[in-house]
Structure formats: structure tokens, C-alpha cells
Design a protein around this motif. Structure first.
Motif, PDB file in Angstrom:
ATOM      1  N   ASN A 330       0.825  -1.212   0.000  1.00  0.00           N
ATOM      2  CA  ASN A 330       0.000   0.000   0.000  1.00  0.00           C
ATOM      3  C   ASN A 330       0.854   1.254   0.000  1.00  0.00           C
ATOM      4  OD1 ASN A 330      -2.355  -1.435  -0.066  1.00  0.00           O
ATOM      5  ND2 ASN A 330      -2.706  -1.348   2.137  1.00  0.00           N
ATOM      6  N   SER A 331       1.881   1.280   0.878  1.00  0.00           N
ATOM      7  CA  SER A 331       2.730   2.469   0.944  1.00  0.00           C
ATOM      8  C   SER A 331       3.524   2.650  -0.342  1.00  0.00           C
ATOM      9  CB  SER A 331       3.682   2.352   2.142  1.00  0.00           C
ATOM     10  OG  SER A 331       4.503   1.199   2.020  1.00  0.00           O
ATOM     11  N   ARG A 332       3.982   1.547  -0.927  1.00  0.00           N
ATOM     12  CA  ARG A 332       4.743   1.670  -2.162  1.00  0.00           C
ATOM     13  C   ARG A 332       3.864   2.150  -3.310  1.00  0.00           C
ATOM     14  NH1 ARG A 332       7.506  -2.508  -6.220  1.00  0.00           N
ATOM     15  NH2 ARG A 332       9.170  -1.171  -6.972  1.00  0.00           N
ATOM     16  N   LEU A 333       2.630   1.656  -3.347  1.00  0.00           N
ATOM     17  CA  LEU A 333       1.715   2.124  -4.384  1.00  0.00           C
ATOM     18  C   LEU A 333       1.447   3.618  -4.247  1.00  0.00           C
ATOM     19  CD1 LEU A 333      -0.211   1.449  -6.736  1.00  0.00           C
ATOM     20  CD2 LEU A 333      -1.998   1.119  -5.022  1.00  0.00           C
ATOM     21  N   GLU A 334       1.289   4.101  -3.023  1.00  0.00           N
ATOM     22  CA  GLU A 334       1.076   5.532  -2.815  1.00  0.00           C
ATOM     23  C   GLU A 334       2.277   6.333  -3.306  1.00  0.00           C
ATOM     24  OE1 GLU A 334       0.244   6.000   1.288  1.00  0.00           O
ATOM     25  OE2 GLU A 334      -1.741   5.053   1.203  1.00  0.00           O
ATOM     26  N   CYS A 335       3.485   5.828  -3.046  1.00  0.00           N
ATOM     27  CA  CYS A 335       4.688   6.524  -3.523  1.00  0.00           C
ATOM     28  C   CYS A 335       4.773   6.518  -5.052  1.00  0.00           C
ATOM     29  CB  CYS A 335       5.935   5.876  -2.924  1.00  0.00           C
ATOM     30  SG  CYS A 335       6.103   6.063  -1.143  1.00  0.00           S
ATOM     31  N   ILE A 336       4.431   5.373  -5.644  1.00  0.00           N
ATOM     32  CA  ILE A 336       4.462   5.278  -7.109  1.00  0.00           C
ATOM     33  C   ILE A 336       3.443   6.229  -7.724  1.00  0.00           C
ATOM     34  CG2 ILE A 336       3.848   3.753  -9.019  1.00  0.00           C
ATOM     35  CD1 ILE A 336       6.582   3.172  -8.113  1.00  0.00           C
ATOM     36  N   GLN A 337       2.235   6.246  -7.175  1.00  0.00           N
ATOM     37  CA  GLN A 337       1.197   7.117  -7.689  1.00  0.00           C
ATOM     38  C   GLN A 337       1.561   8.579  -7.508  1.00  0.00           C
ATOM     39  OE1 GLN A 337      -0.638   5.400  -9.854  1.00  0.00           O
ATOM     40  NE2 GLN A 337      -2.582   6.093  -8.994  1.00  0.00           N
ATOM     41  N   ALA A 338       2.158   8.930  -6.367  1.00  0.00           N
ATOM     42  CA  ALA A 338       2.540  10.322  -6.126  1.00  0.00           C
ATOM     43  C   ALA A 338       3.643  10.775  -7.077  1.00  0.00           C
ATOM     44  CB  ALA A 338       2.984  10.496  -4.674  1.00  0.00           C
ATOM     45  N   SER A 339       4.563   9.870  -7.412  1.00  0.00           N
ATOM     46  CA  SER A 339       5.696  10.253  -8.253  1.00  0.00           C
ATOM     47  C   SER A 339       5.382  10.180  -9.743  1.00  0.00           C
ATOM     48  CB  SER A 339       6.902   9.350  -7.945  1.00  0.00           C
ATOM     49  OG  SER A 339       7.283   9.461  -6.591  1.00  0.00           O
ATOM     50  N   TYR A 340       4.687   9.121 -10.163  1.00  0.00           N
ATOM     51  CA  TYR A 340       4.519   8.878 -11.590  1.00  0.00           C
ATOM     52  C   TYR A 340       3.070   8.730 -12.032  1.00  0.00           C
ATOM     53  CZ  TYR A 340       9.338   7.528 -10.671  1.00  0.00           C
ATOM     54  OH  TYR A 340      10.630   7.512 -10.254  1.00  0.00           O
ATOM     55  N   GLY A 341       2.143   8.697 -11.093  1.00  0.00           N
ATOM     56  CA  GLY A 341       0.754   8.439 -11.438  1.00  0.00           C
ATOM     57  C   GLY A 341       0.023   9.653 -11.972  1.00  0.00           C
ATOM     58  N   THR A 342      -1.274   9.483 -12.162  1.00  0.00           N
ATOM     59  CA  THR A 342      -2.125  10.570 -12.643  1.00  0.00           C
ATOM     60  C   THR A 342      -2.110  11.728 -11.668  1.00  0.00           C
ATOM     61  OG1 THR A 342      -3.554   8.910 -13.672  1.00  0.00           O
ATOM     62  CG2 THR A 342      -4.460  11.124 -13.411  1.00  0.00           C
ATOM     63  N   PRO A 343      -2.007  12.978 -12.143  1.00  0.00           N
ATOM     64  CA  PRO A 343      -2.042  14.120 -11.220  1.00  0.00           C
ATOM     65  C   PRO A 343      -3.324  14.141 -10.401  1.00  0.00           C
ATOM     66  CG  PRO A 343      -1.343  14.807 -13.411  1.00  0.00           C
ATOM     67  CD  PRO A 343      -1.787  13.390 -13.533  1.00  0.00           C
ATOM     68  N   SER A 344      -3.277  14.863  -9.302  1.00  0.00           N
ATOM     69  CA  SER A 344      -4.427  14.924  -8.408  1.00  0.00           C
ATOM     70  C   SER A 344      -5.613  15.602  -9.092  1.00  0.00           C
ATOM     71  CB  SER A 344      -4.059  15.683  -7.133  1.00  0.00           C
ATOM     72  OG  SER A 344      -3.728  17.022  -7.440  1.00  0.00           O
TER      73      SER A 344
END
Length: 650
Positions: A330-344
Motif C-alpha cells: 500500500n505504501s509503495r503504491l502511494e509513492c508510485i502514484q505520487a511520483s509517476y501516477g495521474t495528477p491529483s
């Protein structure tokens, strides 16, 4: 949880249950149960692995804690009997299957946001307009990050003026802060949101060359490269997830052995726990990522000595695995999404929100300024609609109904009674004239009455011809005026007869006139309703076509994987001994990617309408793609059938 994972867990649970039942039949171990055995048996029965929702990590931890407490109490009490190893490992195996299913399901579910982010970057990459719009979207956050990092740099130095001058005179520093993903200090294969960035590592010369080569502005080349790097990082992370899914799929526990139940279950349970730990290991490992495949896993399991592991140790490891889930994937997915995922959401919609604010303000001011006119327009529109429906639809329809039921007799030009009275009056006038002036006998008067009814006025006309020879004298002293008045009455009777014929014609076409009166309004109403219905259906079809585009692309990827993938198992069900680790990695990733793509297709199916069982029938086709008993050729035929049948995929 996906249907595939649910059935996988049910299959493992059925295999474990059947193996335990065979053990009971051969040993009759449940004939007399002590307190520990009853607790283990009841707890194993309480773990429901057949429902659509598996026990959560928290529920499994609760059962494991109860087991540890009960075990500790039993160890203190020296007089208590030892628990049956078969029941003990049955409980541990069921908890392991529950954790295995939850890990399998959650790893599969976590690929959805990654796939959606990849689709988002695909929609931006290569489009100049979308890239410019994306640059405008993230511009405020970039500027804020630049100011924040600059202020932090200034606060950490003693000579603030020199530091500010050196920072803002360096283009590499400004660009590296505005576009941190291009810094050489960032590793694309890491999912960490906070990393040490080198300040002067931005290679601006490369983008200048690309800009001059592609004849595009520098900012577009930088943005395009950033989108490419983010998409590539997400694809790499999804490949890791696919490899994890492949390992979980290809190395499930096997509980259907004919050997001793306790020993076989203990071995398979320990191996399953190690598989789960192997899958979760890379998520918390900050070192270089290790390729996950079944070959490497078998080597790792062979190097480990699991023969001395007790059920108590296995439950402790399983409890640790369930507890660490939220702090790893879960924490790694949050980091991946924050760095490379869709913008907020704020980043993506602040521009339309700001535009809507100003346009909405102008519209409100205009509305308040023309408030009375708008209210008047609305009222007039309501009255017009009301009058149209009442006068041009309702009343004409009621008239048509009355015409059909012969209730409306007002459509007539002359009544029968009026025509008959005129005929009787003409007859009396002619007979009176013949009787008084011509002195005809009674039998001739009777014949004259018949002739008059048939329209024969020859007797009167002969007298009129005689009288008109001396008009002035006969007007005063003769019968000329009386004959003229009788002819006027005859003319009136002829007119009444003509009107009667016209009246019959109107009555015979009365229903046609009624339908003709209501036809324009009904035609206009039908056209309006048809246009509105077509508009709604058109939007629904457009929405389905919009949903069908990513579905079609997903089916293309699934079909490609089914066509190019190599057979995973040999005739004896084992991997090639001479296969390299890279081949094993490709095999695991291929199986995992198929699961990810089918799961993504199932997520897209949620947007399909429920009408006419569209969603249910489409899910049936997806279920065929998930069916492990079907061959690749059959699944390819299923994709072809879907492409032929579903219009939004064509």
C-alpha cells in the motif's frame, strides 16, 4: 475480489478439505476431541473460504492471536493434552489460504490504478495540445515546488544574497527544480516520493537538440520526455506486479497428496508462506529490484531448511506477513502514484474550475440583471407549451374520439327538417296557385303534387310565360308577381338540396377532417420526442463507444499475449531444466499480465449499461477469458466473438 481469485481460493480450500476428510476416514481421529482439538476444529470451520468475500487480514490476525493465546495457555498447563497435528495444520493452512487469496486479490486490484495512469499518459503523449494543457495544469505546483526548495536552500546557507544569485543565475538549477524527474539523481525503478536530487544534473543540451530537430518549443520536448519517463516507470512497476501475480498463480499450494496429511500440509503451508513473503519482499527492499520468477523461487526454497518449522512458528510468520501488508504494497503504491501516477484532481481540474467560476459569475450577473425578462420568458414558454398540448393535442384527440363514437353531430350545413319544410311550402304554394287560378280538378292536383316533389314546375312556368308577355299590366292586375315569388321559393329549395348533398359529403369525410386537424400537432410532437430520444440514445452510444476504445485496446493486448506466449509447462508439468532465469521471468510476467489485462477489462465493464443484460453478457465473455480450462486458441476465438458481437468494440 475478482472471480478468478475467488475460484482459485475455493479450489485450494476444496483440495484441503478433501484431503483432511480422507485423513479422518483412515485414522478416525475425530472420535474423541480434547479441548485444544475442539478449539482448532471450530476455528477452522469458522474460517469461511467459500464465500465471495474472503476473511480480511485483520480477521485472520484475530484468529491467529486467539490461537497463540490458546497455545500459550496450553503450554503453561502441563496436564493438558497436546493438540492433534492434523487439526493444527488444518487451521494454519486455512489461514494461509485466506492470506494467499487476499494477497493475490489485492496485488491484482492494485494494478488497476497503475493501468489507468498508463492510459492517462498514453492519451497525453504525442498530442501537442494535450501536452501544453498538461504543462498548464502542473505549472502552479512546479512554481510552488521551486519557491519552496529555493527558500529551503537559502535558509540552510549563511550568505543568502550570494546563494540567491548563484541559484537563479543557473538555468540548470531552475529546470531541475521545475522538472525533477529528469535529474540523474532519481532512479526510475524506485517508487519513492522523497529522494535526494542533484541540483545541477539537468541535461538541457539534449532537449535543445531535440527541439531544433523536431522544430518544437523546448518546453514541449521537456514535457514529452517527462510523460515518457513516467509512463515507462509505471510500465516497469506493472511488470513487477505481473511477475508477482505469475509467481502466485504458478506456485499455489498442493494439498491433494495421498501421503500423511499433517506432513504434506505442513510442507505446502510453509512453502505458501515463503511464496507470499517472496512476493512481498521486493516491496520493502530498497536495494536493486530482483526479478521474480518460479525458477528463482524454487532455488530459494531449496536453499531453505523448513523441516524443523513448527505450526507455532508458521503462525507467527503468517501473522507478520498479514500485519506488514499495509506498510509494504500500500505504501509503495502511494509513492508510485505520487511520483509517476495521474495528477491529483485539483491539478487536473483547476483550469476548468477557474474558467467555470468566471463564466458562472458573468452568467449569474447577467441573470440577475435580466431577472424579470427571464422569468417572463419562462412563464411564456410554460404557457405556450400548455396551450399547445391542450389546444393542439388534447382537444383534437378528444374530437377524433367523439367522431369515432358518433358523439359530435355539429358538422352539418342543413337539417333534414328545414329541407322538408321548404319542400312542403313549395308544394302548397304551387297547388294553391293551380287550384285558385287554373281551377284544376282534384285528380290533376294530386298528380301535380307528385310532379312538384320530382322537381317538375312546367305548369307554373307556362303561366309565367303568359304573364310575362304583359309584365306591367300583369304585375298589377295579373298573377306575374305570385309566379315570381313561387320561383324564388323553388330556387331556395334547390339551394337547400345542394346544401344537403354537400352536407352528406362532409359527413362521409368527417373522420378524415378530424385526423387532418390533429395530424400537424401530432407530427410535431412525434418529431420532438424522437429527436430527444435519439439525443439520449446517441449520448449513451457515444459513452459506450468511448468505453469501448480502451476495451478494444485491452483485448488487443490480451490476444497478443495469447498468440506470442510460450507454453509454460512441459508434458510432465515441470519447467525445463535448462531454461534460463530470464525465460522464467517472461513466463511469470506473461501469466501475470494476462490476469492484469482481464481484471482491467472487468473494471471497464462496470461502465456498461444494465439494460438488456449488456453488462452481464459481457462479463460472461470475460469469464471465458479467465477460465483456466480453456486453451489459448479457444480464448482467441472468444475475443473474435466479442469483437463481432459487441458493436462498441467494432
Amino acid at each position: 475480489m475478482s472471480t478468478f481469485v475467488n475460484e482459485q481460493v475455493k479450489r485450494l480450500n476444496t483440495s484441503l478439505t478433501q484431503s483432511f476428510e480422507k485423513h479422518i476416514e483412515s485414522t478416525a481421529s475425530l472420535s474423541s476431541l480434547n479441548e485444544k482439538d475442539k478449539f482448532l476444529f471450530e476455528t477452522s470451520q469458522a474460517l469461511d473460504l467459500t464465500s465471495s468475500n474472503l476473511p480480511s487480514f485483520e480477521k485472520v490476525q484475530e484468529y491467529l492471536e486467539k490461537y497463540q493465546e490458546f497455545k500459550a495457555v496450553g503450554d503453561i498447563d502441563a496436564t493438558s493434552e497436546a493438540a492433534d497435528p492434523a487439526l493444527e495444520w488444518l487451521f494454519v493452512a486455512k489461514c494461509t489460504i485466506a492470506v494467499y487469496g487476499q494477497v493475490f486479490s489485492k496485488v491484482l486490484s492494485l494494478t488497476l490504478p497503475i493501468s489507468e495512469s498508463i492510459d492517462y499518459w498514453n492519451s497525453i503523449q504525442g498530442s501537442t495540445i494535450n501536452e501544453l494543457y498538461y504543462a498548464m495544469q502542473v505549472a502552479p505546483s512546479r512554481i510552488y515546488s521551486l519557491v519552496k526548495n529555493t527558500a529551503k536552500q537559502i535558509s540552510n546557507t549563511s550568505s543568502a544574497v550570494d546563494q540567491v544569485r548563484s541559484l537563479f543565475t543557473s538555468s540548470d538549477y531552475v529546470l531541475s527544480q521545475l522538472f525533477p524527474i529528469h535529474n540523474s539523481g532519481i532512479h526510475s525503478d524506485k517508487g519513492k516520493a522523497e529522494q535526494h536530487q542533484s541540483l545541477n544534473s539537468f541535461d538541457a543540451f539534449k532537449f535543445f537538440n531535440l527541439s531544433s530537430y523536431h522544430h518544437r518549443p523546448l518546453i514541449l520536448e521537456i514535457i514529452s520526455s517527462e510523460v515518457h519517463l513516467k509512463k515507462k516507470s509505471l510500465q516497469q512497476f506493472r511488470s513487477e506486479q505481473a511477475a508477482s501475480l505469475g509467481v502466485l498463480l504458478l506456485t499455489p499450494p498442493q494439498f491433494n497428496s495421498q501421503d500423511d496429511f499433517a506432513s504434506v500440509t505442513a510442507k505446502e503451508t510453509k512453502n505458501c508462506i515463503e511464496v507470499i513473503k517472496y512476493v512481498m519482499a521486493s516491496a520493502s527492499d530498497d536495494s536493486e529490484q530482483i526479478e521474480k520468477n518460479t525458477h528463482h523461487l524454487q532455488q530459494r526454497l531449496s536453499a531453505m531448511d523448513l523441516r524443523g518449522t513448527s505450526a507455532n512458528d508458521a503462525t507467527a510468520e503468517l501473522y507478520s506477513v498479514a500485519k506488514k501488508w499495509s506498510s509494504t504494497y500500500n505504501s509503495r503504491l502511494e509513492c508510485i502514484q505520487a511520483s509517476y501516477g495521474t495528477p491529483s484532481v485539483i491539478t487536473r481540474y483547476w483550469i476548468p474550475a477557474l474558467g467555470s467560476y468566471f463564466i458562472g459569475g458573468l452568467a449569474l450577473r447577467y441573470g440577475f440583471k435580466r431577472k424579470e425578462d427571464i422569468i417572463h420568458w419562462v412563464e411564456e414558454a410554460g404557457k405556450t407549451a400548455h396551450d399547445f398540448i391542450l389546444n393542439w393535442i388534447w382537444k383534437p384527440v378528444v374530437k377524433v374520439y367523439g367522431t369515432i363514437r358518433l358523439k359530435d353531430q355539429r358538422l352539418s350545413l342543413l337539417s333534414k327538417e328545414g329541407l322538408q319544410s321548404d319542400l312542403d311550402s313549395l308544394e302548397r304554394m304551387v297547388i294553391g296557385f293551380a287550384k285558385d287560378n287554373l281551377h284544376m280538378p282534384a285528380n290533376e292536383l294530386s298528380q301535380l303534387a307528385i310532379d312538384i316533389r320530382e322537381g317538375d314546375m312546367s305548369v307554373l312556368l307556362k303561366e309565367y310565360e303568359k304573364e310575362i308577355k304583359n309584365p306591367l299590366r300583369n304585375v298589377i292586375a295579373g298573377d306575374l308577381l305570385q309566379t315570381i315569388l313561387i320561383q324564388v321559393q323553388k330556387t331556395k329549395v334547390d339551394v337547400d338540396l345542394a346544401m344537403s348533398a354537400l352536407d352528406k359529403l362532409l359527413k362521409s369525410n368527417e373522420l378524415n377532417f378530424a385526423f387532418l386537424a390533429v395530424a400537424p400537432s401530432m407530427l410535431l410532437t412525434w418529431a420532438s420526442v424522437s429527436w430527444f430520444r435519439n439525443t439520449i440514445q446517441g449520448r449513451s452510444q457515444q459513452k459506450m463507444k468511448k468505453t469501448g476504445l480502451p476495451m478494444k485496446e485491452t483485448l488487443r493486448r490480451i490476444e497478443r499475449q495469447l498468440i506470442v506466449m510460450e507454453p509454460i509447462h512441459q508434458e510432465k508439468g515441470e519447467l525445463n531444466e535448462w531454461s534460463s532465469g530470464n525465460q522464467h521471468q517472461i513466463e511469470c510476467e506473461t501469466q501475470g499480465i494476462l490476469l492484469c489485462e482481464v481484471h482491467l477489462l472487468r473494471a471497464y465493464a462496470r461502465s456498461l449499461p444494465l439494460q438488456n443484460s449488456t453488462r452481464a453478457r459481457f462479463l460472461e465473455d470475460i469469464r471465458d477469458l479467465e477460465n483456466p480450462s480453456l486453451t489459448n486458441e479457444q480464448k482467441i476465438q472468444t475475443i473474435a466473438r466479442m469483437s463481432r458481437f459487441w458493436k462498441f468494440l467494432s
